[in-house]
Design an enzyme around this catalytic site. Structure first.
Site, PDB file in Angstrom:
ATOM      1  N   TYR A 134       0.856  -1.185   0.000  1.00  0.00           N
ATOM      2  CA  TYR A 134       0.000   0.000   0.000  1.00  0.00           C
ATOM      3  C   TYR A 134       0.888   1.229   0.000  1.00  0.00           C
ATOM      4  O   TYR A 134       1.592   1.504   0.977  1.00  0.00           O
ATOM      5  CB  TYR A 134      -0.917  -0.039   1.228  1.00  0.00           C
ATOM      6  CG  TYR A 134      -1.826   1.156   1.448  1.00  0.00           C
ATOM      7  CD1 TYR A 134      -2.069   2.117   0.474  1.00  0.00           C
ATOM      8  CD2 TYR A 134      -2.464   1.314   2.681  1.00  0.00           C
ATOM      9  CE1 TYR A 134      -2.904   3.188   0.709  1.00  0.00           C
ATOM     10  CE2 TYR A 134      -3.305   2.379   2.926  1.00  0.00           C
ATOM     11  CZ  TYR A 134      -3.520   3.320   1.943  1.00  0.00           C
ATOM     12  OH  TYR A 134      -4.353   4.389   2.182  1.00  0.00           O
ATOM     13  N   LYS A 162      -1.891  -1.545  -3.607  1.00  0.00           N
ATOM     14  CA  LYS A 162      -2.826  -0.417  -3.647  1.00  0.00           C
ATOM     15  C   LYS A 162      -1.978   0.828  -3.873  1.00  0.00           C
ATOM     16  O   LYS A 162      -1.208   1.226  -2.997  1.00  0.00           O
ATOM     17  CB  LYS A 162      -3.611  -0.311  -2.335  1.00  0.00           C
ATOM     18  CG  LYS A 162      -4.502   0.934  -2.249  1.00  0.00           C
ATOM     19  CD  LYS A 162      -5.142   1.055  -0.873  1.00  0.00           C
ATOM     20  CE  LYS A 162      -5.916   2.362  -0.742  1.00  0.00           C
ATOM     21  NZ  LYS A 162      -6.471   2.553   0.626  1.00  0.00           N
TER      22      LYS A 162
END
Length: 295
Positions: A134, A162
């Protein structure tokens, strides 16, 4: 792991005194299942991971997994700026039955690219669960570069990222560097549909908290290559994409859900309730989107 589409970064509902509202949490999960949300991120940034203690963190993840009851996947937020803490949280999430874990880059301590590689490699070696990187440098002061992502994508249980910069050129570079089975998720609602149409696999979304059905439909259309329909649906959410970040996330989205009658007003310091001027902006947008009655 093959999770695609609209992945809600679920809020953690709280009572006015800041305690977790377990009943509302279960109702939110049921609502997302009914509306077609494809997966849930439990205790990410939007879920106030930074202010939940270790025990609470684990309890919220377990409760969401229990409420989902296998109907949709649950991705547990288990990142930390301490590698040891991230390993502990990730191991706890695996024991609780999470389908995967989402691990934010270490914040504040600003590791080097090699430090990032070693951090994620250590977690992947210690805990055998699918793990999603992320990258959100606007919040962490740490930018994981595409070459580092490429190195990490070769670790068997690191399955995706992400990418929340909102930079579509960055998305294109990741697609070029990583294998087609490495999952690429947007973490920026404003550019997510274009991200998916470029070849991304889904959107970890704040906006989906408020309009889960529309976000799921837009992601479905984008995944099917139906650009016109995806953009038509996204146009219905563009005002929300903007207004839900009028103050730091999750302040606006929690207040919006409170106005919609979905949760109580609770939020934890150092976050504070939405300011009065911003309340009117959010309220007006909710009305324009048909989410509140016009008075």
């Amino acid at each position: 792991m093959d999770i695609r589409g609209s992945i809600v970064a679920l809020v953690t509902p709280m009572h006015a005194d800041g305690s977790v509202d377990w009943e509302r949490l279960r109702k939110l999960v049921d609502w997302h299942v009914a509306e077609g949300t494809h997966a849930i991120v439990a205790v990410g940034t939007t879920g106030e991971s930074a202010t939940l203690g270790f025990e609470e963190h684990d309890l919220v993840i377990r409760e969401i997994i229990s409420a989902a009851a296998g109907r949709i996947p649950v991705i547990a937020g288990t990142g930390a700026n301490s590698t040891e803490e991230a390993i502990r949280l990730t191991r706890d999430a695996q024991r609780a039955g999470a389908d995967a874990c989402l691990l934010v880059t270490p914040y504040y301590n600003k590791p080097t690219q090699e430090g990032l590689y070693q951090h994620y490699l250590a977690i992947a070696r210690e805990v055998d669960i699918p793990q999603i990187l992320y990258n959100v440098p606007g919040r962490t002061a740490c930018d994981m570069l595409p070459e580092t992502v490429e190195r990490l994508s070769k670790v068997p249980n690191i399955v995706g990222i992400k990418e929340a910069t909102g930079n579509l050129d960055r998305a294109r570079e990741l697609m070029e560097r990583c294998s087609p089975d490495f999952m690429l998720y947007s973490g920026d609602d404003a550019t997510a549909i274009d991200f998916i149409l470029l070849g991304g696999h889904g959107n970890v979304s704040v906006t989906a908290n408020v309009v889960p059905g529309t976000m799921a439909a837009a992601c479905n259309a984008a995944l099917a290559g139906e650009g016109d329909e995806a953009r038509r649906l996204n146009a219905q959410m563009e005002a929300l994409h903007r207004v839900l970040f009028v103050e730091s996330n999750p302040i606006p989205v929690k207040w919006a859900l409170y106005e919609m009658g979905r949760i109580d007003r609770g939020i934890r310091l150092p976050l504070t309730p939405l300011s009065a001027p911003a309340q009117e902006r959010v309220r007006q947008t909710l009305r324009e989107c048909g989410l509140l009655e016009v008075k």
